[in-house]
Design an enzyme around this catalytic site. Sequence first.
Site, short mmCIF file in Angstrom:
data_model
loop_
_atom_site.label_atom_id
_atom_site.label_comp_id
_atom_site.label_asym_id
_atom_site.label_seq_id
_atom_site.Cartn_x
_atom_site.Cartn_y
_atom_site.Cartn_z
N LYS A 81 61.45 71.44 66.83
CA LYS A 81 61.84 71.17 68.23
C LYS A 81 63.07 71.84 68.43
CE LYS A 81 61.81 67.97 71.79
NZ LYS A 81 61.42 66.16 72.23
N SER A 157 58.65 65.07 75.68
CA SER A 157 59.46 66.24 75.86
C SER A 157 59.09 67.35 74.77
CB SER A 157 60.81 66.01 75.59
OG SER A 157 61.24 65.35 74.55
N SER A 181 58.01 60.84 74.09
CA SER A 181 58.21 62.38 73.77
C SER A 181 57.35 62.81 72.60
CB SER A 181 59.59 62.88 73.80
OG SER A 181 60.39 62.74 75.16
#
Length: 466
Positions: A81, A157, A181
């Site tokens: 990520k 997220s 997330s």
Amino acid sequence: MRDDLCLLSATELADGYRAGSFSPVEATRALLTRIVAINPKINAYNLVDPDSALRDAQASEARWKAGKPLSPIDGVPTSIKDIILTKGWPTLRGSKTVDPNQPWNEDAPVTARLREAGCVIVGKTTSPEFGWKGVTDSPLTGITRNPWNLDTTPGGSSGGASAQVAADLGPLAVGTDGGGSIRIPAGFAGIVGLKPSFGRVPAWPLSPFGTVAHLGPMTRTVRDAALMLREMARPDARDWFSLPYDNVDYAAALVGGVKGLKIAYSPALGYAKVDPEIAAAVDAAAKQMAALGAIVEQVDPGFADPVDIFHTHWFAGAYNALLTLPKEKFALLDPGLVKTYEGGAAITMKQYLEASNARGRLGVQMKQFHEKYDLLLTPSLAVLAFKAGRLAPEAMGDAYWTAWTPFSYPFNLTQQPAISVPCGFSKSGLPIGLQLVGPMHRDDLVLRAAAAYEAATDWHKKRPVF
């Protein structure tokens, strides 16, 4: 080019490498071709480095041919990520305020451990700016879309990661989870997402959002998550919050099922309003757990909605994240992040300490709850995936993202391990997830129960069609 290799789990890829049926280079080439074709439709990756990935794959291929793989996931394509440091690549955090033209000379602990495990690091996945919200769009990278319906969000997220795995653009992804997330996008995209116990996976630099923030695996199967967690959890002295290394083989610990386990089934935690299709799917999943031999009791854990406690921590984290940002750069930020920062700036020391004390009481309450119940079963989310580019479903107007994530943020406050696994689909074809929450430090138990449910169902085998 063998596109079928892109459909395989990490476990299946390693089995093929071991048998000599195909190689890491073949798998990586197939995946890179698929990324070129599909990533523009969903915007899961914001950086792909084919040359680096193929070098990793060639080194892995040599190890498998010599019978000396570094780990059970050696040669498996993996993403990081884009809020996690990755040596040689910029970490832009979805923000125009981060200068890409600077030295990027260090790996975060999780990146380093996966390199040491021989993973093929393909690229970086999209995130909202500094990971501040439960959907994935940012001023820098635009909107990321759900492979099951391109008009909808994959959550956030870690939405780039969930879209990647759901679209078969790589079987392994690293996500972060500060309020859901990992589990939010896992639920929206129909994949497995594990938020481990706080400190299980070392972090550095520590998240500006503080001790609600976790790192974990996002995969197609529970076994892949277990294999990935073992490598991610290896120690790193840079994280002074990290747990003592326990060297658990999480994949080996998947056996045993749920027979005799006491599972508390809470359809709404006592306060949430849940979409009827989600409620029905999760109720069926609870019945499936009972059919597998678990002792399932419908009961709420007994706490009021801790959203105000969470907001105090989260808004303060946003303030911390932007504390040193020059004021002239605020115009480049996501306006919603600016509002969250402003909310954090208004929090008094008294309010923060009161929230911290309330958080402690919540943690104690859940520790006591787990003296009676081995696991807690809930929906992963209160709503189905909604229109991409919005912070909340249209029916909720301008609500903050926590309005539709009542099942995730409480367990960031308590720091317990929690996993989302697929448990059905809506009539419109959108995935539905169930959440299993375990006692602190019992990541093995959470994974074991999730694996038992997965083995009894076929939801994880379904694929979106492009």
